[in-house]
Design a protein around this motif. Structure first.
Motif, PDB file in Angstrom:
ATOM      1  N   SER A  94       3.751 -19.440  11.052  1.00  0.00           N
ATOM      2  CA  SER A  94       4.612 -19.644  12.057  1.00  0.00           C
ATOM      3  C   SER A  94       5.382 -21.202  12.001  1.00  0.00           C
ATOM      4  O   SER A  94       6.288 -21.276  12.639  1.00  0.00           O
ATOM      5  CB  SER A  94       4.090 -19.186  13.080  1.00  0.00           C
ATOM      6  N   ARG A  95       4.458 -22.032  11.506  1.00  0.00           N
ATOM      7  CA  ARG A  95       4.987 -23.367  11.659  1.00  0.00           C
ATOM      8  C   ARG A  95       5.535 -24.042  10.523  1.00  0.00           C
ATOM      9  O   ARG A  95       5.806 -25.177  10.154  1.00  0.00           O
ATOM     10  CB  ARG A  95       4.106 -24.219  12.408  1.00  0.00           C
ATOM     11  N   ASN A  96       5.795 -23.097   9.479  1.00  0.00           N
ATOM     12  CA  ASN A  96       6.326 -23.648   8.315  1.00  0.00           C
ATOM     13  C   ASN A  96       7.813 -24.220   8.336  1.00  0.00           C
ATOM     14  O   ASN A  96       8.512 -23.811   9.104  1.00  0.00           O
ATOM     15  CB  ASN A  96       6.470 -22.438   7.278  1.00  0.00           C
ATOM     16  N   THR A  97       8.067 -25.453   7.721  1.00  0.00           N
ATOM     17  CA  THR A  97       9.229 -26.096   7.707  1.00  0.00           C
ATOM     18  C   THR A  97      10.180 -25.555   6.771  1.00  0.00           C
ATOM     19  O   THR A  97      11.395 -25.512   6.685  1.00  0.00           O
ATOM     20  CB  THR A  97       9.145 -27.626   7.907  1.00  0.00           C
ATOM     21  N   GLY A  98       9.787 -24.891   5.466  1.00  0.00           N
ATOM     22  CA  GLY A  98      10.334 -24.478   4.664  1.00  0.00           C
ATOM     23  C   GLY A  98      10.249 -22.842   4.351  1.00  0.00           C
ATOM     24  O   GLY A  98      10.214 -22.139   5.448  1.00  0.00           O
ATOM     25  N   ILE A  99      10.385 -22.399   3.239  1.00  0.00           N
ATOM     26  CA  ILE A  99      10.314 -20.949   2.943  1.00  0.00           C
ATOM     27  C   ILE A  99       8.734 -20.302   3.545  1.00  0.00           C
ATOM     28  O   ILE A  99       7.905 -20.899   3.442  1.00  0.00           O
ATOM     29  CB  ILE A  99      10.490 -20.592   1.240  1.00  0.00           C
ATOM     30  N   ARG A 100       9.026 -19.313   4.334  1.00  0.00           N
ATOM     31  CA  ARG A 100       7.856 -18.498   4.838  1.00  0.00           C
ATOM     32  C   ARG A 100       7.757 -17.161   3.909  1.00  0.00           C
ATOM     33  O   ARG A 100       8.528 -16.284   3.970  1.00  0.00           O
ATOM     34  CB  ARG A 100       8.354 -18.164   6.285  1.00  0.00           C
ATOM     35  N   SER A 101       6.542 -17.407   3.123  1.00  0.00           N
ATOM     36  CA  SER A 101       6.373 -16.265   2.245  1.00  0.00           C
ATOM     37  C   SER A 101       5.274 -15.429   2.656  1.00  0.00           C
ATOM     38  O   SER A 101       4.085 -16.192   2.887  1.00  0.00           O
ATOM     39  CB  SER A 101       6.304 -16.826   0.777  1.00  0.00           C
ATOM     40  N   ILE A 102       5.034 -14.150   2.808  1.00  0.00           N
ATOM     41  CA  ILE A 102       3.953 -13.365   2.860  1.00  0.00           C
ATOM     42  C   ILE A 102       4.187 -11.968   2.040  1.00  0.00           C
ATOM     43  O   ILE A 102       5.321 -11.625   1.980  1.00  0.00           O
ATOM     44  CB  ILE A 102       4.107 -12.920   4.621  1.00  0.00           C
ATOM     45  N   GLN A 103       3.133 -11.966   1.073  1.00  0.00           N
ATOM     46  CA  GLN A 103       3.349 -10.669   0.304  1.00  0.00           C
ATOM     47  C   GLN A 103       2.042  -9.816   0.370  1.00  0.00           C
ATOM     48  O   GLN A 103       0.982 -10.251   0.756  1.00  0.00           O
ATOM     49  CB  GLN A 103       2.896 -11.544  -1.329  1.00  0.00           C
ATOM     50  N   ILE A 104       2.407  -8.352   0.259  1.00  0.00           N
ATOM     51  CA  ILE A 104       1.242  -7.694   0.647  1.00  0.00           C
ATOM     52  C   ILE A 104       0.944  -6.795  -0.866  1.00  0.00           C
ATOM     53  O   ILE A 104       2.182  -6.300  -1.357  1.00  0.00           O
ATOM     54  CB  ILE A 104       1.702  -6.649   1.495  1.00  0.00           C
ATOM     55  N   LYS A 105       0.126  -6.848  -1.457  1.00  0.00           N
ATOM     56  CA  LYS A 105      -0.159  -6.179  -2.746  1.00  0.00           C
ATOM     57  C   LYS A 105      -1.204  -5.119  -2.508  1.00  0.00           C
ATOM     58  O   LYS A 105      -2.356  -5.256  -2.169  1.00  0.00           O
ATOM     59  CB  LYS A 105      -0.592  -7.358  -4.054  1.00  0.00           C
ATOM     60  N   LEU A 106      -1.143  -4.036  -3.333  1.00  0.00           N
ATOM     61  CA  LEU A 106      -1.854  -2.838  -3.531  1.00  0.00           C
ATOM     62  C   LEU A 106      -2.357  -3.001  -4.836  1.00  0.00           C
ATOM     63  O   LEU A 106      -1.557  -2.914  -5.830  1.00  0.00           O
ATOM     64  CB  LEU A 106      -1.449  -1.571  -3.026  1.00  0.00           C
ATOM     65  N   LEU A 107      -3.669  -3.070  -4.715  1.00  0.00           N
ATOM     66  CA  LEU A 107      -4.367  -3.284  -6.214  1.00  0.00           C
ATOM     67  C   LEU A 107      -5.373  -2.096  -6.816  1.00  0.00           C
ATOM     68  O   LEU A 107      -6.129  -1.769  -6.095  1.00  0.00           O
ATOM     69  CB  LEU A 107      -5.231  -4.798  -6.603  1.00  0.00           C
ATOM     70  N   PHE A 108      -4.627  -1.424  -7.730  1.00  0.00           N
ATOM     71  CA  PHE A 108      -5.539  -0.105  -8.111  1.00  0.00           C
ATOM     72  C   PHE A 108      -5.976  -0.254  -9.535  1.00  0.00           C
ATOM     73  O   PHE A 108      -6.481   0.673 -10.065  1.00  0.00           O
ATOM     74  CB  PHE A 108      -4.456   1.064  -7.959  1.00  0.00           C
ATOM     75  N   ASP A 109      -5.785  -1.722 -10.285  1.00  0.00           N
ATOM     76  CA  ASP A 109      -6.333  -1.524 -11.571  1.00  0.00           C
ATOM     77  C   ASP A 109      -7.893  -1.905 -11.547  1.00  0.00           C
ATOM     78  O   ASP A 109      -8.262  -2.895 -11.436  1.00  0.00           O
ATOM     79  CB  ASP A 109      -5.641  -2.715 -12.096  1.00  0.00           C
ATOM     80  N   GLU A 110      -8.454  -0.829 -11.881  1.00  0.00           N
ATOM     81  CA  GLU A 110     -10.043  -0.793 -11.843  1.00  0.00           C
ATOM     82  C   GLU A 110     -10.881  -1.809 -12.668  1.00  0.00           C
ATOM     83  O   GLU A 110     -11.991  -2.106 -12.806  1.00  0.00           O
ATOM     84  CB  GLU A 110     -10.719   0.572 -11.843  1.00  0.00           C
ATOM     85  N   SER A 111      -9.760  -2.111 -13.782  1.00  0.00           N
ATOM     86  CA  SER A 111     -10.681  -2.947 -15.008  1.00  0.00           C
ATOM     87  C   SER A 111     -10.666  -4.473 -14.182  1.00  0.00           C
ATOM     88  O   SER A 111     -11.430  -5.369 -14.764  1.00  0.00           O
ATOM     89  CB  SER A 111      -9.425  -3.202 -16.094  1.00  0.00           C
ATOM     90  N   GLN A 112      -9.865  -4.694 -13.269  1.00  0.00           N
ATOM     91  CA  GLN A 112     -10.123  -5.896 -12.544  1.00  0.00           C
ATOM     92  C   GLN A 112     -10.947  -6.004 -11.310  1.00  0.00           C
ATOM     93  O   GLN A 112     -11.029  -6.883 -10.491  1.00  0.00           O
ATOM     94  CB  GLN A 112      -8.676  -6.528 -12.011  1.00  0.00           C
ATOM     95  N   GLY A 113     -11.623  -4.695 -10.975  1.00  0.00           N
ATOM     96  CA  GLY A 113     -12.680  -4.529  -9.898  1.00  0.00           C
ATOM     97  C   GLY A 113     -12.213  -3.204  -9.115  1.00  0.00           C
ATOM     98  O   GLY A 113     -11.270  -2.709  -9.559  1.00  0.00           O
ATOM     99  N   LYS A 114     -12.546  -3.373  -8.005  1.00  0.00           N
ATOM    100  CA  LYS A 114     -12.293  -1.982  -7.282  1.00  0.00           C
ATOM    101  C   LYS A 114     -11.107  -2.077  -6.670  1.00  0.00           C
ATOM    102  O   LYS A 114     -10.378  -3.116  -6.553  1.00  0.00           O
ATOM    103  CB  LYS A 114     -13.423  -1.857  -6.109  1.00  0.00           C
ATOM    104  N   PRO A 115     -10.409  -0.974  -6.293  1.00  0.00           N
ATOM    105  CA  PRO A 115      -9.037  -1.197  -5.404  1.00  0.00           C
ATOM    106  C   PRO A 115      -9.087  -2.023  -4.428  1.00  0.00           C
ATOM    107  O   PRO A 115     -10.012  -2.100  -3.857  1.00  0.00           O
ATOM    108  CB  PRO A 115      -8.708   0.442  -5.104  1.00  0.00           C
ATOM    109  N   ALA A 116      -8.097  -2.644  -4.115  1.00  0.00           N
ATOM    110  CA  ALA A 116      -7.987  -3.641  -2.943  1.00  0.00           C
ATOM    111  C   ALA A 116      -6.649  -3.791  -2.319  1.00  0.00           C
ATOM    112  O   ALA A 116      -5.387  -3.531  -3.120  1.00  0.00           O
ATOM    113  CB  ALA A 116      -8.698  -5.071  -3.484  1.00  0.00           C
ATOM    114  N   VAL A 117      -6.685  -4.174  -1.215  1.00  0.00           N
ATOM    115  CA  VAL A 117      -5.496  -4.844  -0.589  1.00  0.00           C
ATOM    116  C   VAL A 117      -5.290  -6.311  -0.311  1.00  0.00           C
ATOM    117  O   VAL A 117      -6.311  -6.867   0.111  1.00  0.00           O
ATOM    118  CB  VAL A 117      -5.169  -4.222   0.969  1.00  0.00           C
TER     119      VAL A 117
END
Length: 209
Positions: A94-117
């Motif tokens: 909320s107090r960023n002076t530059g670019i405000r970046s928020i990413q939401i990723k849904l991860l389903f590649d079970e070779s990297q571990g269990k599915p995750a948000v």
């Protein structure tokens, strides 16, 4: 500790606050983790661990599994849980002076571990103490007092903006811990405060509990 008699050193908290005669009784409590360093801003040579102990609120047992925050009749509770996770990023950026970046990723590649948000942002980051506070059940950002260093320091409730996300979701009592355990079985928060070189990681899991 292997310190020579002519060698300078400091003792700090994991928040990099130096222990002095004036603040000793305030900062040094039973079970606290301390660093012995050559200087306050010294790079850590190895990763360190800090255990968080707290007495759960009785609601942890009484309301466990009820997801009372998401009990809107006839509505899918999943968006409420995701909104709570995003709220942390909204507040952090909320107090960023530059670019405000928020990413939401849904991860389903079970070779990297269990599915995750994964919710990733470029916000101000949290200290070890702030992560500790986040882990404590029912510690509202509006009621933190005393030893609790708020992870919403200087919070001012924003003016209402129609049809807008303004980091005021948590005002209505939706709990981050319940959101996490509604979506999955564990949470990992990785954060680097903007003014610090330290990266902090908090892990909460149903299995550990």
């Amino acid at each position: 500790f292997g310190i020579a008699s002519d060698e300078n050193f400091v003792i700090t908290t994991t928040n990099r606050k130096e222990i002095t005669e004036d603040n000793f009784s305030e900062l040094v409590q039973d079970g606290v983790t301390l660093y012995l360093l050559q200087s306050v801003d010294q790079m850590l040579l190895l990763a360190t661990k800090e255990r968080i102990d707290f007495l759960p609120h009785y609601d942890t047992l009484v309301k466990s599994g009820m997801y009372e925050y998401y009990a809107s009749e006839g509505q899918n509770p999943l968006p409420f849980a995701l909104a709570e996770l995003i709220d942390n990023s909204l507040s952090a950026t909320s107090r960023n002076t530059g670019i405000r970046s928020i990413q939401i990723k849904l991860l389903f590649d079970e070779s990297q571990g269990k599915p995750a948000v994964a919710v990733i942002d470029n916000g101000s980051g949290m200290s070890s103490k702030q992560l500790n506070n986040w882990a404590v059940y029912r510690l509202s950002k509006f009621t933190r007092q005393g030893d609790f260093e708020s992870d919403h320091s200087g919070y001012v409730r924003p003016l209402p903006v129609p049809r807008s996300l303004n980091s005021d979701i948590s005002y209505f009592g939706v709990g981050g811990k319940q959101a996490v355990f509604f979506v999955g079985q564990s949470a990992r928060m990785i954060s680097k405060p903007a003014a610090s070189q330290d990266v902090h990681e908090l892990v909460l899991s149903k299995e550990d509990f």
